[in-house]
Design an enzyme around this catalytic site. Structure first.
Site, PDB file in Angstrom:
ATOM      1  N   ASP A 121      35.918 -55.220  41.004  1.00 14.62           N
ATOM      2  CA  ASP A 121      35.279 -53.954  41.370  1.00 14.62           C
ATOM      3  C   ASP A 121      35.601 -53.665  42.829  1.00 14.62           C
ATOM      4  O   ASP A 121      35.760 -54.594  43.627  1.00 14.62           O
ATOM      5  CB  ASP A 121      33.762 -54.051  41.180  1.00 14.62           C
ATOM      6  CG  ASP A 121      33.367 -54.159  39.712  1.00 14.62           C
ATOM      7  OD1 ASP A 121      33.988 -53.473  38.881  1.00 14.62           O
ATOM      8  OD2 ASP A 121      32.436 -54.915  39.407  1.00 14.62           O
ATOM      9  N   ASP A 139      35.579 -48.445  34.884  1.00 13.09           N
ATOM     10  CA  ASP A 139      34.164 -48.097  34.703  1.00 13.09           C
ATOM     11  C   ASP A 139      33.974 -46.581  34.771  1.00 13.09           C
ATOM     12  O   ASP A 139      33.186 -46.013  34.007  1.00 13.09           O
ATOM     13  CB  ASP A 139      33.300 -48.763  35.773  1.00 13.09           C
ATOM     14  CG  ASP A 139      33.368 -50.279  35.743  1.00 13.09           C
ATOM     15  OD1 ASP A 139      33.627 -50.846  34.655  1.00 13.09           O
ATOM     16  OD2 ASP A 139      33.171 -50.901  36.805  1.00 13.09           O
TER      17      ASP A 139
END
Length: 165
Positions: A121, A139
Site C-alpha cells: 500500500d 483497492d
C-alpha cells in the site's frame, strides 16, 4: 462468439498493469515504513505491506492458514468475476466495467500476495486526526467498480438512452 462483456477484460488487464507498475515503483524507490507528505494535511505517500485483509484486519496473524485462505478466496473470486464477463452475466455497461475493475484490483492484490506474502500500500489520506488506512491502485479500482455496480442497481440498470424515453 464471445459475450459482449468480454470486451471489458482490457480494463482488467490495464488495472493489473498500472497497479503492478505503481507498486513496483514504490517498492524499488522507497523502504518499507517510508512516509512523505504529498498534500499537507490531506495525503501522504507511504510504503507499507499489509499481510492481512482490508484495513489491516488479520495482519497480526502469523498463521499460514490465513495466508492460504486469502490467496484461495481471492483466486476463487477472480475466477467468478472473469466467468461472469465471459458468460455474459455481468449486467449492463456499468456493471460490466465494475466487474472488470474489481477483477483487476483483485488480481493486482492477489499477485502481490503471491510475490511478497502481503499487499503493498502506498497512499494514505487524512483529515485532522482521522487517517484512512493506506491503500493502493488495486483497492481504488475495487472501490470504483463496486460503486459502478451499486449505481446500476440503484438506477435499475437504465442507461441514459432508456431514461429519456
Amino acid at each position: 462468439m464471445a459475450a459482449p462483456s468480454v470486451r471489458w477484460l482490457w480494463l482488467t488487464l490495464a488495472v493489473v498493469a498500472a497497479d503492478r507498475a505503481s507498486k513496483y515503483a514504490v517498492e524499488r524507490l522507497t523502504d518499507e515504513g517510508f512516509r512523505r507528505t504529498l498534500v499537507p494535511k490531506f495525503a501522504d505517500l507511504v510504503h507499507s505491506v499489509n499481510p492481512g485483509i482490508a484495513f489491516g484486519l488479520l495482519s497480526e496473524s502469523a498463521s499460514k492458514w490465513i495466508s492460504f485462505l486469502l490467496v484461495s478466496s481471492s483466486t476463487a473470486v477472480l475466477f467468478l468475476l472473469v466467468w461472469l464477463l465471459f458468460a455474459g452475466h455481468a449486467g449492463n455497461a456499468e456493471s460490466q466495467a465494475g466487474i472488470a475493475l474489481i477483477a483487476g484490483g483483485a488480481a493486482g492484490n492477489l499477485l502481490d500476495r503471491l510475490l511478497h506474502g502481503g499487499v503493498t500500500d502506498f497512499l494514505e489520506l487524512h483529515a485532522g486526526s482521522f487517517r484512512w488506512p493506506a491503500f493502493n491502485l488495486a483497492d481504488s479500482a475495487i472501490t470504483i467498480g463496486a460503486a459502478l455496480i451499486i449505481f446500476e442497481l440503484l438506477t435499475g440498470g437504465k442507461d441514459a438512452s432508456t431514461a429519456r424515453s
